[in-house]
Design a protein around this motif. Structure first.
Motif, PDB file in Angstrom:
ATOM      1  N   VAL A 283       0.911  -1.111  -0.127  1.00 48.57           N
ATOM      2  CA  VAL A 283       0.188  -0.035   0.030  1.00 48.57           C
ATOM      3  C   VAL A 283       0.991   1.369   0.092  1.00 48.57           C
ATOM      4  O   VAL A 283       2.078   0.955   0.101  1.00 48.57           O
ATOM      5  N   ASN A 284       0.340   2.365  -0.195  1.00 50.49           N
ATOM      6  CA  ASN A 284       1.144   3.701  -0.040  1.00 50.49           C
ATOM      7  C   ASN A 284       1.794   3.767   1.201  1.00 50.49           C
ATOM      8  O   ASN A 284       1.118   3.288   2.233  1.00 50.49           O
ATOM      9  N   GLU A 285       2.703   4.646   1.245  1.00 52.46           N
ATOM     10  CA  GLU A 285       3.692   4.697   2.266  1.00 52.46           C
ATOM     11  C   GLU A 285       2.834   5.372   3.315  1.00 52.46           C
ATOM     12  O   GLU A 285       3.080   4.773   4.560  1.00 52.46           O
ATOM     13  N   GLY A 286       2.077   6.324   3.292  1.00 55.45           N
ATOM     14  CA  GLY A 286       1.320   7.018   4.320  1.00 55.45           C
ATOM     15  C   GLY A 286       0.128   5.895   4.887  1.00 55.45           C
ATOM     16  O   GLY A 286       0.354   5.916   6.253  1.00 55.45           O
ATOM     17  N   ALA A 287      -0.474   5.193   4.062  1.00 56.49           N
ATOM     18  CA  ALA A 287      -1.248   4.341   4.749  1.00 56.49           C
ATOM     19  C   ALA A 287      -0.518   3.353   5.592  1.00 56.49           C
ATOM     20  O   ALA A 287      -0.956   2.769   6.619  1.00 56.49           O
ATOM     21  N   LYS A 288       0.746   2.856   5.131  1.00 54.02           N
ATOM     22  CA  LYS A 288       1.563   1.798   5.762  1.00 54.02           C
ATOM     23  C   LYS A 288       1.786   2.195   7.195  1.00 54.02           C
ATOM     24  O   LYS A 288       1.660   1.539   8.406  1.00 54.02           O
ATOM     25  N   LEU A 289       2.361   3.449   7.230  1.00 54.52           N
ATOM     26  CA  LEU A 289       2.904   3.905   8.501  1.00 54.52           C
ATOM     27  C   LEU A 289       1.530   4.256   9.498  1.00 54.52           C
ATOM     28  O   LEU A 289       1.911   3.751  10.841  1.00 54.52           O
ATOM     29  N   GLU A 290       0.404   4.687   8.960  1.00 64.13           N
ATOM     30  CA  GLU A 290      -0.882   4.713  10.004  1.00 64.13           C
ATOM     31  C   GLU A 290      -1.130   3.279  10.396  1.00 64.13           C
ATOM     32  O   GLU A 290      -1.421   3.076  11.745  1.00 64.13           O
ATOM     33  N   MET A 291      -0.955   2.416   9.363  1.00 63.25           N
ATOM     34  CA  MET A 291      -1.365   0.923  10.003  1.00 63.25           C
ATOM     35  C   MET A 291      -0.342   0.432  10.872  1.00 63.25           C
ATOM     36  O   MET A 291      -0.909  -0.130  11.956  1.00 63.25           O
ATOM     37  N   ILE A 292       0.842   0.580  10.745  1.00 60.69           N
ATOM     38  CA  ILE A 292       1.938  -0.020  11.445  1.00 60.69           C
ATOM     39  C   ILE A 292       1.730   0.839  12.984  1.00 60.69           C
ATOM     40  O   ILE A 292       1.934   0.207  14.013  1.00 60.69           O
ATOM     41  N   LYS A 293       1.166   2.012  12.926  1.00 62.70           N
ATOM     42  CA  LYS A 293       1.178   2.575  14.370  1.00 62.70           C
ATOM     43  C   LYS A 293      -0.093   1.760  15.151  1.00 62.70           C
ATOM     44  O   LYS A 293       0.059   1.709  16.027  1.00 62.70           O
ATOM     45  N   GLU A 294      -0.991   1.692  14.258  1.00 68.04           N
ATOM     46  CA  GLU A 294      -2.434   0.856  14.850  1.00 68.04           C
ATOM     47  C   GLU A 294      -1.774  -0.453  15.609  1.00 68.04           C
ATOM     48  O   GLU A 294      -2.199  -0.556  16.478  1.00 68.04           O
ATOM     49  N   VAL A 295      -1.039  -0.907  14.834  1.00 71.41           N
ATOM     50  CA  VAL A 295      -0.543  -2.428  15.123  1.00 71.41           C
ATOM     51  C   VAL A 295       0.136  -2.132  16.327  1.00 71.41           C
ATOM     52  O   VAL A 295       0.257  -2.938  17.184  1.00 71.41           O
ATOM     53  N   GLY A 296       1.021  -1.281  16.398  1.00 69.90           N
ATOM     54  CA  GLY A 296       1.781  -1.012  17.491  1.00 69.90           C
ATOM     55  C   GLY A 296       1.170  -0.815  18.949  1.00 69.90           C
ATOM     56  O   GLY A 296       1.294  -1.367  19.988  1.00 69.90           O
ATOM     57  N   PHE A 297      -0.065   0.247  18.772  1.00 71.84           N
ATOM     58  CA  PHE A 297      -0.823   0.416  19.889  1.00 71.84           C
ATOM     59  C   PHE A 297      -1.464  -0.854  20.519  1.00 71.84           C
ATOM     60  O   PHE A 297      -1.560  -1.268  21.591  1.00 71.84           O
ATOM     61  N   THR A 298      -2.047  -1.867  19.507  1.00 76.43           N
ATOM     62  CA  THR A 298      -2.604  -3.251  19.809  1.00 76.43           C
ATOM     63  C   THR A 298      -1.506  -3.908  20.520  1.00 76.43           C
ATOM     64  O   THR A 298      -1.645  -4.722  21.398  1.00 76.43           O
ATOM     65  N   HIS A 299      -0.224  -3.932  19.788  1.00 78.91           N
ATOM     66  CA  HIS A 299       0.884  -4.514  20.664  1.00 78.91           C
ATOM     67  C   HIS A 299       1.184  -4.154  22.165  1.00 78.91           C
ATOM     68  O   HIS A 299       1.345  -5.110  22.878  1.00 78.91           O
ATOM     69  N   VAL A 300       0.989  -2.927  22.296  1.00 78.18           N
ATOM     70  CA  VAL A 300       1.097  -2.627  23.461  1.00 78.18           C
ATOM     71  C   VAL A 300       0.117  -2.934  24.607  1.00 78.18           C
ATOM     72  O   VAL A 300       0.374  -3.429  25.608  1.00 78.18           O
ATOM     73  N   ARG A 301      -1.163  -3.078  24.213  1.00 75.44           N
ATOM     74  CA  ARG A 301      -2.021  -3.528  24.694  1.00 75.44           C
ATOM     75  C   ARG A 301      -1.974  -5.040  24.961  1.00 75.44           C
ATOM     76  O   ARG A 301      -2.215  -5.394  26.263  1.00 75.44           O
ATOM     77  N   VAL A 302      -1.552  -5.915  23.937  1.00 73.36           N
ATOM     78  CA  VAL A 302      -1.255  -7.144  24.193  1.00 73.36           C
ATOM     79  C   VAL A 302      -0.511  -7.423  25.271  1.00 73.36           C
ATOM     80  O   VAL A 302      -0.492  -8.413  26.051  1.00 73.36           O
ATOM     81  N   ALA A 303       0.888  -6.719  25.087  1.00 76.93           N
ATOM     82  CA  ALA A 303       1.862  -6.926  26.025  1.00 76.93           C
ATOM     83  C   ALA A 303       1.705  -6.622  27.374  1.00 76.93           C
ATOM     84  O   ALA A 303       2.064  -7.094  28.173  1.00 76.93           O
ATOM     85  N   ASP A 304       0.617  -5.700  27.536  1.00 82.58           N
ATOM     86  CA  ASP A 304       0.070  -5.261  28.951  1.00 82.58           C
ATOM     87  C   ASP A 304      -0.651  -6.225  29.435  1.00 82.58           C
ATOM     88  O   ASP A 304      -1.184  -6.259  30.729  1.00 82.58           O
ATOM     89  N   GLY A 305      -1.149  -7.474  28.695  1.00 84.33           N
ATOM     90  CA  GLY A 305      -1.827  -8.421  29.132  1.00 84.33           C
ATOM     91  C   GLY A 305      -3.265  -8.459  28.715  1.00 84.33           C
ATOM     92  O   GLY A 305      -3.923  -9.573  28.982  1.00 84.33           O
ATOM     93  N   VAL A 306      -3.932  -7.461  27.913  1.00 78.86           N
ATOM     94  CA  VAL A 306      -5.246  -7.739  27.380  1.00 78.86           C
ATOM     95  C   VAL A 306      -4.924  -8.313  26.202  1.00 78.86           C
ATOM     96  O   VAL A 306      -4.833  -7.819  24.988  1.00 78.86           O
TER      97      VAL A 306
END
Ligand SMILES: Nc1ncnc2c1ncn2[C@@H]1O[C@H](COP(=O)(O)OP(=O)(O)OP(=O)(O)O)[C@@H](O)[C@H]1O
Ligand SMILES: [Mg+2]
Length: 332
Positions: A283-306
């Motif tokens: 996908v285009n660069e802008g979309a990819k960066l935004e998507m990775i950001k969302e994946v990152g936030f989810t990773h934080v929650r998962v790592a927190d135990g949720v």
């Protein structure tokens, strides 16, 4: 490369452990420094640090072998995490070794290899400080560890620090091809690709997975590799992400649930989602960066135990929204 035998018992990681610094792949700059040290013979105290399976232990041994040649047996003391390395060992074993008389060529020193040094207790490391200085005219230390910050600062200050990083895909591929040829492994290119994907820059992991797939299935292709490695299949994850990019949240969630229901942990899934999103999704660069950001936030929650399915579903929904907001382009 080591000679081949038909012996399937020997793990390939050991069979193909390089004996010479020249055979160790990757990390050119660090290896160049080690080669200069090996040639000149006057080794400083060194700390070699870096991620697992990248050749640290291999390089230290190759260095000592090259420098000391036949004297290796007498002039090298190796202690790793399986040996007790408390303060007593520093006071007795290490001190006695530093005082031992060994005939060496001029300019050479005895070498003490402390592998997995980050697991040494701080008090044992403290006890090393003065020993390192007092006996520096006869003995040099080579420490290998994963994180240099676990080595106390005074020891760091007495050593040259050499860093190893994860190996690149090309470096692992080349090595895998050599081993495949030597072992006459039947493989398809997508199989090696899958091994490299799961290894994440760890050569030990790559060789182990290659051997496991070969001895388990006789043929190394993508499907067999993922059966052995048991990680979420990047192909499945890519389909989920593509559904998100198309804005089809229902489809993405259905696929995500199916993947979750096969028993993978949220942590494994999110790790694969990140790597697929970063490396494979077009996908285009802008979309990819935004998507990775969302994946990152989810990773934080998962790592927190949720780590519930709801979080993964929520991520799919947010990725769909990102895709809608950005004008994304999928290749036809
Ligand atoms: N750079 C490399 N070139 C060739 N083979 C490698 C390399 N790195 C690792 N290997 C293979 O992986 C095996 C393990 O490597 P090694 O013991 O040196 O890892 P390490 O960096 O010490 O890891 P750890 O931090 O887990 O101790 C070796 O036997 C070798 O077969
Ligand atoms: Mg090691």
């Amino acid at each position: 490369m080591a000679s081949t035998t038909d012996d399937f018992e020997v793990p390939w990681v050991e069979k193909y452990r390089p004996n010479k610094l020249d055979d160790v792949v990757g990390n050119e700059q660090t290896l160049d420094r080690l080669k200069v040290i090996a040639e000149e013979g006057n080794m400083p105290n060194v700390i070699i640090c870096g991620p697992p399976g990248t050749g640290k232990t291999t390089s230290v041994h190759a260095l000592a072998h090259t420098m000391l040649g036949d004297a290796y047996a007498n002039a090298v003391l190796e202690l790793n995490a399986s040996d007790s390395r408390g303060i007593e060992v520093v006071r007795n074993t290490i001190k006695m070794f530093t005082q031992k008389k060994v005939t060496l060529p001029p300019g050479q020193h005895k070498v003490i290899i402390l592998d997995e040094a980050d697991s040494m207790t701080a008090s044992a490391q403290q006890a090393l400080r003065r020993t390192m200085e007092i006996y520096s005219h006869t003995t040099r230390f080579a420490l290998a560890c994963n994180v240099s910050t676990k080595i106390i600062e005074p020891i760091q200050s007495r050593c040259a620090i050499l860093r190893f990083s994860r190996l690149s895909e090309e470096e692992i591929l080349l090595r895998l091809q050599q081993v495949c040829e030597a072992e006459q492994v039947s493989y398809s290119p997508d199989g090696l690709e899958a091994i490299i994907f799961t290894a994440e820059g760890d050569m030990r992991n790559a060789l182990n997975n290659l051997q496991a797939t070969h001895s388990g299935f006789g043929h190394v292709d993508q499907a067999n590799v993922f059966k052995v490695c048991d990680q979420p299949h990047p192909g499945v994850v890519l389909e989920i992400l593509k559904s998100c990019v198309e804005g089809d949240c229902a489809k993405a969630s259905r696929r995500m649930k199916a993947l979750y229901d096969t028993g993978y942990s949220s942590n494994d899934i999110i790790g694969t989602v990140f790597r697929v999103c970063k490396n494979q999704l077009e996908v285009n660069e802008g979309a990819k960066l935004e998507m990775i950001k969302e994946v990152g936030f989810t990773h934080v929650r998962v790592a927190d135990g949720v780590n519930s399915l709801l979080q993964l579903m929520g991520m799919c929904a947010r990725l769909c929204r990102v895709a809608q907001q950005q004008s994304t382009t999928l290749p036809s």
